[in-house]
Write a protein that holds these residues in place. Structure first.
Motif, PDB file in Angstrom:
ATOM      1  N   GLN A   1       3.518  -0.944   6.025  1.00 18.21           N
ATOM      2  CA  GLN A   1       3.625  -2.185   5.969  1.00 18.21           C
ATOM      3  C   GLN A   1       3.488  -3.037   7.704  1.00 18.21           C
ATOM      4  O   GLN A   1       2.631  -4.028   8.343  1.00 18.21           O
ATOM      5  CB  GLN A   1       5.274  -3.226   5.546  1.00 18.21           C
ATOM      6  CG  GLN A   1       4.728  -3.434   4.151  1.00 18.21           C
ATOM      7  CD  GLN A   1       6.143  -4.309   3.459  1.00 18.21           C
ATOM      8  OE1 GLN A   1       7.113  -3.115   3.854  1.00 18.21           O
ATOM      9  NE2 GLN A   1       6.296  -4.894   3.139  1.00 18.21           N
TER      10      GLN A   1
ATOM     11  N   ALA B   1       4.714  -5.522   0.037  1.00 11.81           N
ATOM     12  CA  ALA B   1       5.561  -5.835   0.187  1.00 11.81           C
ATOM     13  C   ALA B   1       6.228  -6.524  -2.341  1.00 11.81           C
ATOM     14  O   ALA B   1       7.022  -5.759  -2.122  1.00 11.81           O
ATOM     15  CB  ALA B   1       5.609  -7.602   0.584  1.00 11.81           C
TER      16      ALA B   1
ATOM     17  N   ASN C   1      -1.376  -6.376   2.557  1.00  7.82           N
ATOM     18  CA  ASN C   1       0.053  -6.603   2.611  1.00  7.82           C
ATOM     19  C   ASN C   1       0.652  -7.206   2.231  1.00  7.82           C
ATOM     20  O   ASN C   1       1.611  -6.677   1.503  1.00  7.82           O
ATOM     21  CB  ASN C   1      -0.222  -8.143   4.207  1.00  7.82           C
ATOM     22  CG  ASN C   1      -0.986  -7.104   4.632  1.00  7.82           C
ATOM     23  OD1 ASN C   1      -0.494  -6.670   5.897  1.00  7.82           O
ATOM     24  ND2 ASN C   1      -1.728  -7.702   5.863  1.00  7.82           N
TER      25      ASN C   1
END
Length: 346
Positions: free
Chosen positions: A208, A172, A168
């Motif tokens: 995501q 990002a 994650n």
């Protein structure tokens, strides 16, 4: 041989336990477990009474379960079905383990006796016409996994969760910086020479959103591992294929809870160059992407996951093994040789 899914057993036994009609010596323990079959999974507060139950069943397990289900252990006539189902609920719970808990993360293993060919309700239903057979089935203690493998499943979830959390953060970073190292990993697992920057940007957005779901499942109190007893002993056909897989699930939340069926290859001999602990965590991530993200099995690592003429990027972006290896790569859990083996096949 028909597939017998865990969720059906869950619903059946939930109704039995909710009635609360249990006798000694397990009456008190069952009184503390009236809500163990929750709407969203097993109640972790029931771990202590589960351990109490196992202690009470250390000797004369079959007779004590029969007595607690309202069946005279010395009887010679077949007991009523409702009493047999109470015995099945007790036998099921006796082999249910909370193998890991940390914060909101809870990992359960239903570890039925390896001689069974059904979950407990079906196994005892098939033996109910004979008290001799019923007692024998209730007395079986040799479990399919055992304590070391149950612990390994808990560890695999913990490792998989750590990988997903790293993924994650990496995604990002990739969304914010197209020149990041994570973008190189996205290209490695999901692109070929014809993949555009716009395609990659869309992939990152999809990944995501999806890995947030996978992370939430691995960090929940709902993860359940079992095997499918009705597959045991299969010698041909689809049943044999499933029996000799690493694991499988029924994707798209066909089962309300995230149930992962662990089969022969998971703890057995395999050709993968990955060490066991890495392979176990990768398999768990693979299976949870099926549940949460409806990924598919277009291609496995042994055939090579490198995108190109034989493996289209459109297939890779929905391929469970590609997702799992990407996740492990983002967590820096793979060596260069292991990455290369997955790329070209082995």
């Amino acid at each position: 041989m028909a597939l017998e899914v865990f969720s059906a057993e869950y619903r059946t036994l939930k109704e039995i336990v909710a009635k609360g009609q249990f006798d000694e010596p397990l009456k008190a323990a069952m009184g503390q477990m009236g809500n163990i079959f929750g709407t969203d999974g097993f109640d972790p507060d029931c771990e202590a009474p589960l351990e109490l139950m196992r202690g009470l069943l250390f000797v004369q397990e079959h007779d004590r379960i029969l007595s607690s289900a309202g069946i005279d252990p010395k009887a010679t006539t077949a007991p009523p079905l409702e009493s047999v189902m109470r015995a099945a609920a007790l036998k099921f719970l006796r082999h249910l383990y909370l193998v890991h808990q940390r914060g909101s993360q809870k990992v359960w293993v239903a570890d039925t006796p390896k001689s069974y060919r059904h979950f407990p309700s079906g196994e005892l239903d098939s033996a109910k016409s004979s008290m001799l057979n019923l007692r024998a089935r209730l007395g079986e203690k040799d479990e399919q996994f055992g304590p070391q493998r149950r612990a390994a499943l808990g560890e695999a979830v913990t490792t998989g969760l750590a990988w997903c959390q790293r993924t994650n953060m990496a995604l990002a970073e990739a969304a914010a910086n197209p020149a990041s190292k994570t973008m190189e990993k996205v290209r490695r697992w999901f692109s070929s020479g014809v993949t555009t920057e716009e395609d990659l940007e869309q992939m990152i957005g999809e990944l995501q959103a999806s890995f947030k779901k996978v992370t939430a499942t691995l960090n929940s109190n709902q993860m359940v591992f079992t095997d499918m007893p009705s597959l045991r002993g299969a010698t041909s056909g689809e049943d044999f294929k499933l029996l000799n897989a690493y694991a499988f699930v029924f994707g798209g939340r066909w089962e309300k809870l995230p149930i992962v069926y662990i089969e022969n290859l998971f703890f057995g001999q395999h050709r993968s160059p990955l060490p066991d602990r890495t392979l176990w965590a990768l398999t768990v991530v693979h299976e949870v992407t099926h549940i949460d993200c409806s990924t598919k099995d277009h291609r496995y690592d042994e055939s090579g996951l490198k995108c190109g003429p034989m493996f289209d990027p459109d297939d890779a972006v929905e391929n469970a093994d590609s997702w799992a290896y990407f996740c492990a790569d983002c967590a820096d859990a793979l060596t260069p040789s292991q990455i290369n083996a997955a790329m070209i096949g082995f």
